[in-house]
Design a protein around this motif. Sequence first.
Motif, PDB file in Angstrom:
ATOM      1  N   ASP A 251      -8.846   4.501   5.926  1.00  0.00           N
ATOM      2  CA  ASP A 251      -9.152   5.650   5.084  1.00  0.00           C
ATOM      3  C   ASP A 251      -7.905   6.414   4.665  1.00  0.00           C
ATOM      4  O   ASP A 251      -7.987   7.317   3.821  1.00  0.00           O
ATOM      5  CB  ASP A 251     -10.130   6.588   5.800  1.00  0.00           C
ATOM      6  CG  ASP A 251      -9.538   7.193   7.063  1.00  0.00           C
ATOM      7  OD1 ASP A 251      -9.167   6.428   7.953  1.00  0.00           O
ATOM      8  OD2 ASP A 251      -9.437   8.429   7.148  1.00  0.00           O
ATOM      9  N   GLN A 252      -6.739   6.079   5.238  1.00  0.00           N
ATOM     10  CA  GLN A 252      -5.494   6.741   4.848  1.00  0.00           C
ATOM     11  C   GLN A 252      -4.702   5.933   3.816  1.00  0.00           C
ATOM     12  O   GLN A 252      -3.585   6.308   3.475  1.00  0.00           O
ATOM     13  CB  GLN A 252      -4.619   6.990   6.084  1.00  0.00           C
ATOM     14  CG  GLN A 252      -5.234   7.966   7.080  1.00  0.00           C
ATOM     15  CD  GLN A 252      -5.534   9.315   6.450  1.00  0.00           C
ATOM     16  OE1 GLN A 252      -4.648   9.961   5.913  1.00  0.00           O
ATOM     17  NE2 GLN A 252      -6.799   9.737   6.506  1.00  0.00           N
TER      18      GLN A 252
ATOM     19  N   VAL B   6       0.830  -1.198   0.000  1.00  0.00           N
ATOM     20  CA  VAL B   6       0.000   0.000   0.000  1.00  0.00           C
ATOM     21  C   VAL B   6       0.868   1.253   0.000  1.00  0.00           C
ATOM     22  O   VAL B   6       2.023   1.235   0.437  1.00  0.00           O
ATOM     23  CB  VAL B   6      -0.948   0.048   1.228  1.00  0.00           C
ATOM     24  CG1 VAL B   6      -1.829  -1.184   1.288  1.00  0.00           C
ATOM     25  CG2 VAL B   6      -0.162   0.218   2.526  1.00  0.00           C
ATOM     26  N   ARG B   7       0.274   2.324  -0.497  1.00  0.00           N
ATOM     27  CA  ARG B   7       0.823   3.664  -0.302  1.00  0.00           C
ATOM     28  C   ARG B   7      -0.051   4.313   0.755  1.00  0.00           C
ATOM     29  O   ARG B   7      -1.263   4.423   0.592  1.00  0.00           O
ATOM     30  CB  ARG B   7       0.825   4.474  -1.603  1.00  0.00           C
ATOM     31  CG  ARG B   7       1.566   5.811  -1.476  1.00  0.00           C
ATOM     32  CD  ARG B   7       1.894   6.391  -2.849  1.00  0.00           C
ATOM     33  NE  ARG B   7       0.684   6.750  -3.581  1.00  0.00           N
ATOM     34  CZ  ARG B   7       0.097   7.956  -3.509  1.00  0.00           C
ATOM     35  NH1 ARG B   7       0.614   8.891  -2.736  1.00  0.00           N
ATOM     36  NH2 ARG B   7      -0.972   8.206  -4.208  1.00  0.00           N
ATOM     37  N   TYR B   8       0.577   4.715   1.849  1.00  0.00           N
ATOM     38  CA  TYR B   8      -0.150   5.108   3.050  1.00  0.00           C
ATOM     39  C   TYR B   8       0.199   6.533   3.447  1.00  0.00           C
ATOM     40  O   TYR B   8       1.365   6.944   3.356  1.00  0.00           O
ATOM     41  CB  TYR B   8       0.204   4.147   4.198  1.00  0.00           C
ATOM     42  CG  TYR B   8      -0.558   4.367   5.471  1.00  0.00           C
ATOM     43  CD1 TYR B   8      -1.870   3.925   5.614  1.00  0.00           C
ATOM     44  CD2 TYR B   8       0.040   5.002   6.556  1.00  0.00           C
ATOM     45  CE1 TYR B   8      -2.577   4.118   6.787  1.00  0.00           C
ATOM     46  CE2 TYR B   8      -0.654   5.200   7.738  1.00  0.00           C
ATOM     47  CZ  TYR B   8      -1.952   4.758   7.848  1.00  0.00           C
ATOM     48  OH  TYR B   8      -2.646   4.946   9.030  1.00  0.00           O
ATOM     49  N   ARG B   9      -0.783   7.305   3.875  1.00  0.00           N
ATOM     50  CA  ARG B   9      -0.557   8.681   4.308  1.00  0.00           C
ATOM     51  C   ARG B   9      -0.576   8.741   5.839  1.00  0.00           C
ATOM     52  O   ARG B   9      -1.564   8.417   6.478  1.00  0.00           O
ATOM     53  CB  ARG B   9      -1.611   9.615   3.740  1.00  0.00           C
ATOM     54  CG  ARG B   9      -1.509  11.069   4.225  1.00  0.00           C
ATOM     55  CD  ARG B   9      -2.227  11.997   3.288  1.00  0.00           C
ATOM     56  NE  ARG B   9      -1.584  12.026   1.971  1.00  0.00           N
ATOM     57  CZ  ARG B   9      -2.149  12.538   0.882  1.00  0.00           C
ATOM     58  NH1 ARG B   9      -3.366  13.045   0.940  1.00  0.00           N
ATOM     59  NH2 ARG B   9      -1.493  12.532  -0.277  1.00  0.00           N
ATOM     60  N   ARG B  10       0.545   9.156   6.421  1.00  0.00           N
ATOM     61  CA  ARG B  10       0.636   9.284   7.870  1.00  0.00           C
ATOM     62  C   ARG B  10       0.745  10.765   8.237  1.00  0.00           C
ATOM     63  O   ARG B  10       0.895  11.626   7.373  1.00  0.00           O
ATOM     64  CB  ARG B  10       1.840   8.513   8.401  1.00  0.00           C
ATOM     65  CG  ARG B  10       3.180   8.937   7.819  1.00  0.00           C
ATOM     66  CD  ARG B  10       4.308   8.090   8.348  1.00  0.00           C
ATOM     67  NE  ARG B  10       5.606   8.581   7.896  1.00  0.00           N
ATOM     68  CZ  ARG B  10       6.769   8.097   8.293  1.00  0.00           C
ATOM     69  NH1 ARG B  10       6.795   7.078   9.150  1.00  0.00           N
ATOM     70  NH2 ARG B  10       7.900   8.599   7.854  1.00  0.00           N
ATOM     71  N   TRP B  11       0.708  11.057   9.547  1.00  0.00           N
ATOM     72  CA  TRP B  11       0.637  12.456   9.972  1.00  0.00           C
ATOM     73  C   TRP B  11       1.988  13.153   9.976  1.00  0.00           C
ATOM     74  O   TRP B  11       2.066  14.365   9.864  1.00  0.00           O
ATOM     75  CB  TRP B  11       0.017  12.538  11.366  1.00  0.00           C
ATOM     76  CG  TRP B  11       0.823  11.864  12.448  1.00  0.00           C
ATOM     77  CD1 TRP B  11       0.733  10.565  12.840  1.00  0.00           C
ATOM     78  CD2 TRP B  11       1.826  12.458  13.270  1.00  0.00           C
ATOM     79  NE1 TRP B  11       1.616  10.288  13.849  1.00  0.00           N
ATOM     80  CE2 TRP B  11       2.303  11.441  14.138  1.00  0.00           C
ATOM     81  CE3 TRP B  11       2.371  13.728  13.364  1.00  0.00           C
ATOM     82  CZ2 TRP B  11       3.308  11.679  15.064  1.00  0.00           C
ATOM     83  CZ3 TRP B  11       3.363  13.960  14.302  1.00  0.00           C
ATOM     84  CH2 TRP B  11       3.821  12.943  15.144  1.00  0.00           C
ATOM     85  N   ARG B  12       3.089  12.403  10.113  1.00  0.00           N
ATOM     86  CA  ARG B  12       4.400  13.071  10.144  1.00  0.00           C
ATOM     87  C   ARG B  12       5.140  12.862   8.818  1.00  0.00           C
ATOM     88  O   ARG B  12       4.870  11.931   8.079  1.00  0.00           O
ATOM     89  CB  ARG B  12       5.246  12.530  11.301  1.00  0.00           C
ATOM     90  CG  ARG B  12       5.633  11.073  11.213  1.00  0.00           C
ATOM     91  CD  ARG B  12       6.515  10.676  12.392  1.00  0.00           C
ATOM     92  NE  ARG B  12       6.946   9.303  12.299  1.00  0.00           N
ATOM     93  CZ  ARG B  12       6.290   8.260  12.777  1.00  0.00           C
ATOM     94  NH1 ARG B  12       5.131   8.452  13.399  1.00  0.00           N
ATOM     95  NH2 ARG B  12       6.752   7.023  12.661  1.00  0.00           N
ATOM     96  N   ALA B  13       6.102  13.760   8.568  1.00  0.00           N
ATOM     97  CA  ALA B  13       6.862  13.697   7.322  1.00  0.00           C
ATOM     98  C   ALA B  13       7.890  12.566   7.363  1.00  0.00           C
ATOM     99  O   ALA B  13       8.451  12.281   8.423  1.00  0.00           O
ATOM    100  CB  ALA B  13       7.558  15.039   7.086  1.00  0.00           C
ATOM    101  N   PRO B  14       8.134  11.924   6.214  1.00  0.00           N
ATOM    102  CA  PRO B  14       7.394  12.092   4.960  1.00  0.00           C
ATOM    103  C   PRO B  14       5.992  11.494   5.090  1.00  0.00           C
ATOM    104  O   PRO B  14       5.827  10.396   5.619  1.00  0.00           O
ATOM    105  CB  PRO B  14       8.242  11.318   3.949  1.00  0.00           C
ATOM    106  CG  PRO B  14       8.935  10.277   4.767  1.00  0.00           C
ATOM    107  CD  PRO B  14       9.208  10.901   6.099  1.00  0.00           C
TER     108      PRO B  14
END
Length: 311
Positions: free
Chosen positions: A189-190, A148-156
């Motif tokens: 959902d992320q 998966v490509r996942y979006r988390r809250w901290r960078a990156p």
Amino acid sequence: MLLLLQTRGRMTAADLAAELEVSVRTVYRDAEALGAAGVPLYGDAGHAGGYRLLDGYRTRLTGLTADEAEALFLAGVPGPAAELGLGQVLAAAQLKVRAALPSELRAHADRISGRFHLDAPGWYADGEDTPFLPAVADAVWRSRVLRVRYRRWRAPTDVERRLEPYGLVLKAGRWYVVAGPGPRTFRVDQILELDSGEGEFERPGDFHLAAYWTAYQRDFHDRLHQGEAVVRLAPGVRLAGRAGDAVRANGRKESDGWTRATVPVESVEHAHAEFLRLGADIEVLEPAELRARIAGTVAALARTYGTESAC
């Protein structure tokens, strides 16, 4: 006893006694009663022995109490089932169970369906867009690896992850997937992109989803409230959650009727927002940083509203 053997297969008299919280002698007696009633129940002696039912034997759905029938239909939450792609399956299963119930229990089931509706998300929470939820659920069911490509809250913020999905959890209207290695918890959902073409994985035999989630929540709350604040509360003011528990445990009434207590806080930022909601009914004594932050906000509000009132 019959249902246990039907769902678990061969069980020893000792195992049945422990599960049913009766004596082994009671198990022997009930086994004889089932055999006399025509149930094809067999007992094998020896180390690998135990009671078992004739292969292929199934009993009809019987023995439900009114409370059990009500709970069965209350447990079927249509929203989450539909999100998982199981809406029609749930409806069909409930229809079959309802048809098998005696008329008096069917009335109980209809009553619970007509009087209770479960809606998990909160009022102020917009519905989360979870387009990959059915694919994640399928991977959980079939033990398939996810890339998966996942979006988390901290960078990156956008990262690539290889997941071995062990289970799904619905918490306050939001879906989470618990996945190895680790295991770790991810918000469904992320997930921005998903590929399930990397084959299967072997699920750990000692992993229990409910036990993991209970421990995860406990650890989350322990990490969440790592700071403390000393506050004074006006008479009748109540704090919620762990802060409220702390007030009840260590709060002491002062001569002016206010209550002084040390309460856990997540952070200065979070406590600043939460305590401001109480207005003049709370005074923060410590830490100095939090007291100064609230004093600055109150002063800014006074300037703003003082200017407006002068106009």
